[in-house]
Design an enzyme around this catalytic site. Sequence first.
Site, PDB file in Angstrom:
ATOM      1  N   ASP A   1      -4.209   0.561   0.707  1.00 13.20           N
ATOM      2  CA  ASP A   1      -5.574   0.290   0.920  1.00 13.20           C
ATOM      3  C   ASP A   1      -6.507   1.162   1.705  1.00 13.20           C
ATOM      4  O   ASP A   1      -5.871   1.884   2.603  1.00 13.20           O
ATOM      5  CB  ASP A   1      -5.619  -1.014   1.832  1.00 13.20           C
ATOM      6  CG  ASP A   1      -6.811  -1.903   2.175  1.00 13.20           C
ATOM      7  OD1 ASP A   1      -7.444  -1.138   2.773  1.00 13.20           O
ATOM      8  OD2 ASP A   1      -7.242  -2.703   1.700  1.00 13.20           O
ATOM      9  N   ARG A   2      -7.489   1.612   0.809  1.00 12.16           N
ATOM     10  CA  ARG A   2      -8.567   2.808   1.341  1.00 12.16           C
ATOM     11  C   ARG A   2      -8.913   2.445   2.616  1.00 12.16           C
ATOM     12  O   ARG A   2      -8.949   3.383   3.571  1.00 12.16           O
ATOM     13  CB  ARG A   2      -9.227   2.947   0.288  1.00 12.16           C
ATOM     14  CG  ARG A   2      -8.806   3.846  -0.807  1.00 12.16           C
ATOM     15  CD  ARG A   2      -7.830   2.918  -1.778  1.00 12.16           C
ATOM     16  NE  ARG A   2      -8.492   1.859  -2.546  1.00 12.16           N
ATOM     17  CZ  ARG A   2      -7.921   0.789  -2.984  1.00 12.16           C
ATOM     18  NH1 ARG A   2      -6.388   0.931  -2.854  1.00 12.16           N
ATOM     19  NH2 ARG A   2      -8.388  -0.321  -3.525  1.00 12.16           N
ATOM     20  N   THR A   3      -9.521   1.262   3.088  1.00 13.25           N
ATOM     21  CA  THR A   3     -10.332   0.930   4.140  1.00 13.25           C
ATOM     22  C   THR A   3      -8.995   1.168   5.478  1.00 13.25           C
ATOM     23  O   THR A   3      -9.304   1.849   6.224  1.00 13.25           O
ATOM     24  CB  THR A   3     -10.873  -0.384   4.232  1.00 13.25           C
ATOM     25  OG1 THR A   3     -11.764  -0.533   3.040  1.00 13.25           O
ATOM     26  CG2 THR A   3     -11.500  -1.021   5.570  1.00 13.25           C
TER      27      THR A   3
ATOM     28  N   CYS B   1     -14.154   4.064  -7.311  1.00  9.98           N
ATOM     29  CA  CYS B   1     -13.770   3.641  -6.015  1.00  9.98           C
ATOM     30  C   CYS B   1     -14.704   4.374  -5.020  1.00  9.98           C
ATOM     31  O   CYS B   1     -14.604   5.633  -4.912  1.00  9.98           O
ATOM     32  CB  CYS B   1     -12.577   3.764  -5.926  1.00  9.98           C
ATOM     33  SG  CYS B   1     -12.254   3.019  -3.890  1.00  9.98           S
TER      34      CYS B   1
ATOM     35  N   THR C   1     -15.199   3.882  -1.638  1.00  7.02           N
ATOM     36  CA  THR C   1     -14.323   4.244  -0.369  1.00  7.02           C
ATOM     37  C   THR C   1     -13.491   5.575  -0.611  1.00  7.02           C
ATOM     38  O   THR C   1     -13.383   6.049   0.410  1.00  7.02           O
ATOM     39  CB  THR C   1     -13.368   3.003  -0.168  1.00  7.02           C
ATOM     40  OG1 THR C   1     -14.345   1.863  -0.047  1.00  7.02           O
ATOM     41  CG2 THR C   1     -12.861   3.404   1.401  1.00  7.02           C
TER      42      THR C   1
ATOM     43  N   THR D   1     -17.232  -1.620   1.501  1.00  7.79           N
ATOM     44  CA  THR D   1     -16.087  -1.736   2.418  1.00  7.79           C
ATOM     45  C   THR D   1     -16.618  -1.484   3.689  1.00  7.79           C
ATOM     46  O   THR D   1     -17.528  -0.705   4.049  1.00  7.79           O
ATOM     47  CB  THR D   1     -14.998  -1.130   2.220  1.00  7.79           C
ATOM     48  OG1 THR D   1     -15.153   0.026   2.130  1.00  7.79           O
ATOM     49  CG2 THR D   1     -14.520  -1.364   0.701  1.00  7.79           C
TER      50      THR D   1
ATOM     51  N   LYS E   1     -10.817  -9.494  -4.878  1.00  8.16           N
ATOM     52  CA  LYS E   1      -9.372  -8.787  -5.145  1.00  8.16           C
ATOM     53  C   LYS E   1      -8.353  -9.796  -5.093  1.00  8.16           C
ATOM     54  O   LYS E   1      -7.318  -9.633  -5.990  1.00  8.16           O
ATOM     55  CB  LYS E   1      -9.167  -7.584  -4.030  1.00  8.16           C
ATOM     56  CG  LYS E   1      -9.847  -6.406  -3.957  1.00  8.16           C
ATOM     57  CD  LYS E   1      -9.415  -5.489  -3.047  1.00  8.16           C
ATOM     58  CE  LYS E   1     -10.310  -4.238  -2.857  1.00  8.16           C
ATOM     59  NZ  LYS E   1      -9.924  -3.318  -4.082  1.00  8.16           N
TER      60      LYS E   1
ATOM     61  N   CYS F   1     -19.430  -0.636  -3.635  1.00  2.09           N
ATOM     62  CA  CYS F   1     -18.085  -1.010  -3.838  1.00  2.09           C
ATOM     63  C   CYS F   1     -17.680  -1.560  -5.218  1.00  2.09           C
ATOM     64  O   CYS F   1     -18.403  -2.578  -5.729  1.00  2.09           O
ATOM     65  CB  CYS F   1     -17.465  -2.126  -2.729  1.00  2.09           C
ATOM     66  SG  CYS F   1     -15.776  -2.891  -2.928  1.00  2.09           S
TER      67      CYS F   1
END
Length: 230
Positions: free
Chosen positions: A47-49, A84, A86, A126, A165, A194
């Site tokens: 997960d990027r966040t 993406c 993020t 995000t 998601k 996003c």
Amino acid sequence: MKKLGILGGMGPLCTAMFYQKLVIHTKANKDQDHIPTVIISDPQIPDRTAAILTGKNEDILLKKVKEDLENLKKQGVSNIAIPCNTMHYYYDTFKEYTSVNIINMVEETLKYCKAKKAKNVAVLGTLATMNCGIYEKYAKNIGINIIPMDEKIKNFTMDTIYQIKETNETNHKEFLSMVEELKNTKVDAIILACTELSLIEDIATYDFVIDAMDVLSYEAIKKSGFEIKK
């Protein structure tokens, strides 16, 4: 004619839509008129966040992206698109991983805003994108003013992203209502920053909405030596 690389899987449905946009926006009369494309869909990227805000699994994220970029280079691609927003927090790091040009989705979207004479823009994405200056990094030099969002809008946007998601459900009328209300403030345009938000039904019907995924597809087409379908 240049081969395009796509590093996707963040999320998989977004990658599928990005490729669809790429095909739809390319001027072509037959199969052979489309862009030769190599897609790596790697949903195992953490997960990027979480990685950006807490450092969780950031080392794994960077390791996997480096491997994927090296793989794309071996496939002979001339440009790489990463659908993406993020992930562009790490754009400068990714440039060190490969000699292949990585299209800067964020910078190109802001340039697109300027071309559309949208100076005051809202960025919806995000929490990492909205809180960590991913768009602000480029906005000032391009002449774009990013309007800060309140915590209610940020959290609602993040919740919507994770719902998409989790469920692949793309009907989110409450989000559309929020977008309409936001336009009634002092914004010239709203950036969908996003790729999950790009999936929302009817979101593209608003002429004040600028979809970063669309902009990335336009740039990928041009940089691959093809024409955008008018």
